[in-house]
Write a protein that holds these residues in place. Structure first.
Motif, mmCIF file in Angstrom:
data_model
loop_
_atom_site.group_PDB
_atom_site.id
_atom_site.type_symbol
_atom_site.label_atom_id
_atom_site.label_comp_id
_atom_site.label_asym_id
_atom_site.label_seq_id
_atom_site.Cartn_x
_atom_site.Cartn_y
_atom_site.Cartn_z
ATOM 1 N N LEU A 359 0.869 -1.173 0.000
ATOM 2 C CA LEU A 359 0.000 0.000 0.000
ATOM 3 C C LEU A 359 0.906 1.223 0.000
ATOM 4 O O LEU A 359 1.431 1.640 1.043
ATOM 5 N N LEU A 360 1.123 1.781 -1.180
ATOM 6 C CA LEU A 360 2.172 2.771 -1.404
ATOM 7 C C LEU A 360 1.704 4.176 -1.080
ATOM 8 O O LEU A 360 0.662 4.636 -1.581
ATOM 9 N N ASP A 361 2.482 4.852 -0.256
ATOM 10 C CA ASP A 361 2.336 6.289 -0.028
ATOM 11 C C ASP A 361 3.535 6.968 -0.671
ATOM 12 O O ASP A 361 4.676 6.815 -0.201
ATOM 13 N N ALA A 362 3.305 7.699 -1.740
ATOM 14 C CA ALA A 362 4.395 8.331 -2.481
ATOM 15 C C ALA A 362 3.855 9.543 -3.227
ATOM 16 O O ALA A 362 2.631 9.735 -3.346
ATOM 17 N N ALA A 363 4.762 10.344 -3.745
ATOM 18 C CA ALA A 363 4.387 11.519 -4.523
ATOM 19 C C ALA A 363 5.496 11.820 -5.520
ATOM 20 O O ALA A 363 6.671 11.507 -5.277
#
Length: 739
Positions: A359-363
């Motif tokens: 579950l990726l949290d990125a920007a």
């Protein structure tokens, strides 16, 4: 910021392998790199592991000394090497040593080091001098020299070992290896083997180091040195020619560090009036590592070479990246890679259908062009890819990335996240672009790894589970029968090295019971260790090893290998002329099926083929094989080599951190000449129940088995379709109106 600005230290003492752990002019040192090589690669790389210190070492004034060399294409003005101790920066240095090794030294702030584990991190940020392409990032590297990277301590107090807890602080030598040297004058006497092997397993677990070896001698104390520990075991009468035991050992068990009067170095003395008393002394050391096989572990011990410890996942679990040791990264380059370790149990059975989720949290910013992507790797194999398709940047908030579990293995698994970023600025690549510090991508430590429920059932044989968690021996509450052909220093050293590694991955020392014959073993999980000529022929046949190997398996000499046998040459040409083209077409078709549909010919069989008889080649020098017992109710593992010397050298080689995880299949062989590991895959295996009966687990087992056996799945699908059709026709025949 570091308390003192770093400075090159050409005058800093350079420890050598001949030194006993002391520095010229006073003081001691500890090598800290737990491997023979350590490289920081790419535009961003970070390595972290734990270094165990004694209270005396933690209290002493310390310096961290490091030597490195980098690629010539690394731009020094935009590249930096950072050293952190316990998450505090103690030194920063521009990377600029392409012509040779450079040594640097940093003062460790007082009070930063602590007794016990200390987290050491090396971090490199590197940029290319002239190239802005993604391909150029693979040219960036900084190699750390383990022989000149160490912690140095002022004063002589740091060299003292005050309690047996100091076993954890044994450390490594300049090649990243750890060696326990056991001096046992009564080595070959009956009754000494069992307590000595228990001691070896306890020492392996206490130190927790990745590259451990054990060496037994009977008549001389070994030379002291970094990463080495001398252990003297015996009654005062047995030790009299070598070592004067304290008077307390004449009446009671004794386990303590004493000073060797000849070298002045500490020695672990284990003594007592008799060998039962010596066994009691050994228990005072090893008992702290005991664990009931019914008590489930929460983690696999990896922190001595990769921190933190790998959490052991048994069912549906979510873990944030922060708990897995991954920190938030803001990145301004072209390729960034980070990762973490997780563990799965020995009865893992979901490699054909299972999928985990990240579950990726990125920007990423609007400068990132379409065509950029995030890749997920499992144990070095690509498992998933997510494109970064938005032209205006984007933010991922728990974005699900499915990760196939086909590359998961029992034990420790390395999962890596890599972002490939392309921008217009990189395409133009004007001067100074490579050193831009404006972030273009961020990976947040709030990302999560989700392991779903998976099928759990043991398999026999399964050397991957043996190497991953010591299966099935790590789960045995009863003593394990151990067949050793003869008790000599080489054979016992190989046995202790192997059992020490098994205890480390199993998380507990395993009780062993020497057995003289296979008949005395019966239907129990057993281990057979020795030279191939002394192995019982019935046991070799049981694990599908040709009994003729007892006479034919001899490593070739250089003179023999230089000459090719004519018969072999004729056979090779005969295969090329008669069937080479046809076999080549079949091989190409198999590769096409595997590449495009992930189908192998073995998955198109209704009944698995029988195991073929295996004969080790003359190139092989060591072998591990596993199979069922004579009645099929237990697991037998054979560890063999052509001679006792080969057995010892092979055990030391395969238990190394970079080779041990490669053990898998039905048989694994090692060649001391080439360093190559070869495996024979399992053709036919048997399930071994490892969990209480449950419908959900059996459903998952069936899903994985049917995903592996495609024809059986297709046949079952056709049969069920016909059954539904016949049932429906029968129901319609009895329902409704009739004329």
């Amino acid at each position: 910021m570091p308390d003192q600005s770093p400075a090159t230290a050409p005058s800093a003492p350079r420890p050598t392998a001949q030194q006993d752990g002391t520095l010229p002019g006073g003081g001691t040192f500890r090598f800290v790199v737990p491997s023979a090589k350590l490289g920081l690669e790419g535009e961003f790389d970070r390595r972290s592991w734990s270094v165990y210190l004694t209270p005396e070492q933690a209290a002493a004034p310390a310096k961290f000394n490091l030597a490195y060399q980098n690629a010539i294409v690394v731009a020094p003005e935009a590249s930096q090497l950072t050293v952190l101790l316990n998450n505090r920066v103690v030194g920063e240095q521009q990377i600029g040593s392409p012509d040779g090794l450079s040594s640097i030294s940093f003062d460790v702030p007082p009070g930063l080091l602590q007794p016990g584990g200390n987290l050491l991190s090396l971090q490199a940020t590197q940029r290319h001098r002239t190239d802005c392409s993604v391909a150029s990032t693979y040219e960036l590297w900084s190699d750390i020299d383990p022989a000149q990277t160490y912690l140095s301590f002022s004063g002589q107090e740091a060299a003292k070992l005050s309690s047996t807890d100091a076993i954890r602080a044994i450390g490594v030598n300049e090649a990243g290896r750890t060696q326990f040297n056991l001096v046992v004058p009564a080595l070959e006497q009956p009754g000494t083997t069992k307590p000595l092997l228990r001691l070896a397993q306890g020492l392996a677990i206490l130190s927790g180091m990745p590259n451990q070896t054990f060496a037994f001698t009977t008549d001389a104390l070994p030379m002291p040195g970094p990463g080495k520990m001398a252990i003297v075991v015996g009654t005062p009468a047995e030790l009299q020619p070598l070592f004067a035991a304290p008077a307390a050992a004449l009446t009671a068990p004794l386990a303590a560090f004493v000073t060797d009067p000849r070298s002045g170095s500490p020695v672990l003395l284990i003594s007592g009036p008799s060998w039962p008393a010596i066994s009691s002394a050994i228990d005072t050391i090893v008992s702290t590592t005991d664990r009931s096989p019914t008590v489930r572990r929460d983690a696999l011990a990896t922190e001595r070479w990769s921190a933190p410890d790998a959490p052991l996942l048994f069912s549906d679990t979510k873990l944030p990246f922060s708990q897995l040791g991954v920190k938030t990264i803001e990145f301004s380059g072209r390729r960034v890679r980070t990762g973490f370790n997780i563990g799965v149990p020995s009865d893992f059975y979901a490699n054909a259908y299972g999928e985990a989720t990240i579950l990726l949290d990125a920007a990423y910013t609007q400068a990132v062009l379409p065509g950029s992507h995030v890749d997920i790797y499992v144990n070095g194999n690509i498992a998933s890819t997510v494109p970064l398709a938005s032209t205006g940047g984007g933010i991922f908030r728990h974005f699900p990335i499915r990760v196939t579990m086909r590359h998961f293995i029992p034990g420790v698994n390395r999962i890596s996240v890599e972002a490939i970023l392309m921008t217009k600025e990189d395409e133009v690549c004007v001067p100074g672009t490579t050193g831009s510090t404006a972030p273009r991508f961020a990976l947040f430590d709030t990302s999560e790894f989700h392991m779903p429920d998976f099928a759990r059932v043991g398999q026999r044989p399964n050397l991957a589970a043996f190497a991953g968690t010591g299966y099935p021996y790590g789960r045995n509450a009863d003593p394990i029968p151990l067949f050793i052909d003869r008790i000599d220093p080489d054979t016992l050293s190989a046995t202790a090295t192997l059992l020490g590694q098994m205890a480390l991955v199993a998380g507990r020392p395993m009780a062993v019971e020497p057995a003289a014959t296979p008949a005395a073993i019966g239907e129990r999980d057993a281990i057979f260790i020795g030279s191939i000529s002394q192995m019982p022929a019935a046991v070799l046949s049981q694990v599908n090893i040709s009994p003729t190997s007892q006479a034919s398996w001899r490593p070739t000499t250089d003179a023999q290998s230089a000459q090719a046998e004519p018969a072999t040459t004729f056979d090779e040409w005969r295969s090329k002329v008669n069937g080479g083209v046809w076999r080549g077409q079949i091989t190409s078709f198999q590769e096409w099926l595997r590449r495009n549909f992930d189908i192998s010919l073995s998955s198109l069989q209704f009944i698995p083929g029988a195991e073929t008889i295996f004969t080790p080649s003359s190139v092989d020098s060591f072998m591990i094989a596993q199979g069922p017992s004579s009645s099929g109710g237990a697991t037998w593992t054979i560890v063999a080599a052509p001679s006792a010397k080969d057995l010892r050298e092979g055990a030391e080689a395969v238990t190394a951190q970079d080779i041990w995880p490669q053990i898998s299949g039905h048989i694994t062989t090692f060649s001391s000449k080439t360093g190559a590991i070869e495996t024979v895959p399992v053709s036919r295996f048997h399930f071994v129940a490892s969990q209480p009966w449950s419908l959900s687990n059996y459903r998952l087992i069936a899903a994985n088995w049917l995903s592996t056996n495609i024809l059986s799945y297709a046949l079952l699908l056709v049969a069920l379709s016909l059954l539904i059709g016949v049932t429906t026709a029968g129901m319609l025949a009895t329902l409704g109106r009739r004329k």
